[in-house]
Design a protein around this motif. Structure first.
Motif: not given
Length: 179
Positions: A19-24, A35-45, A47-55
């Motif tokens: 349930s935290d995915a949309a906030q992520m 954050v995006g300039i230092w963390m390669p996983w943080a990219h402009a697109d 999305g929810l799939y990325d968040a669920h995969e990460w969780f």
């Protein structure tokens, strides 16, 4: 081995939930200029799939005792402020890496230092680690300031220590030990 929630008056550390995915997604997208300039996983697109995969990866790693990546939330657990982790755990050397990020709208409020300090306590007392390292790209002054604020010992600038945008970069290496 799941990590129990850890709470202060300013924030709550707890494992991510589906349930935290949309906030992520919102937190990552809001924070591309910091954050995006230092963390390669943080990219402009991101999305929810990325968040669920990460969780899912976080949950598996925590169950296996390999990494403890959790969210930094408002004290009631409803608003995502960022994340903090002890990852890259090497049991043979009894050490781990500390990482942290706070969404742009919540930066400069002491949340990164508070969450990082609490996670260090968990690393030493909950996980029994005897060394925790913080490795930040040399020009990442915000991350380095957090390391210094929580009392981490500066050890060196390590050449080609991290890969950012496909290129090796120097990193500041800090450490903490119990006591």
């Amino acid at each position: 081995m799941m990590m129990p929630p850890l709470k202060t008056r300013d924030f709550l550390l707890r494992p991510f939930r589906a349930s935290d995915a949309a906030q992520m997604v919102a937190a990552v997208r809001e924070s591309m200029s910091t954050v995006g300039i230092w963390m390669p996983w943080a990219h402009a697109d991101y999305g929810l799939y990325d968040a669920h995969e990460w969780f899912a990866r976080c949950e598996t790693n925590m169950e296996d005792g390999e990494a403890f990546d959790v969210g930094v939330f408002s004290p009631d657990g409803r608003v995502l402020y960022g994340g903090v982790a002890i990852n890259q755990i090497r049991r043979e050397d009894n050490l781990g890496n500390l990482g942290y990020w706070i969404r742009e709208s919540r930066q400069h409020q002491g949340l990164a230092a508070g969450a990082a300090a609490m996670m260090v306590c968990h690393g030493f007392h909950g996980l029994g680690l005897t060394r925790i390292e913080i490795v930040a790209a040399e020009p990442n002054l915000a991350s380095r300031a957090v390391a210094e604020k929580i009392g981490a010992h500066f050890e060196c600038i390590a050449r080609n220590r991290l890969i950012l945008n496909g290129r090796p970069v120097a990193a500041a290496v800090y450490s903490m030990i119990p006591g």
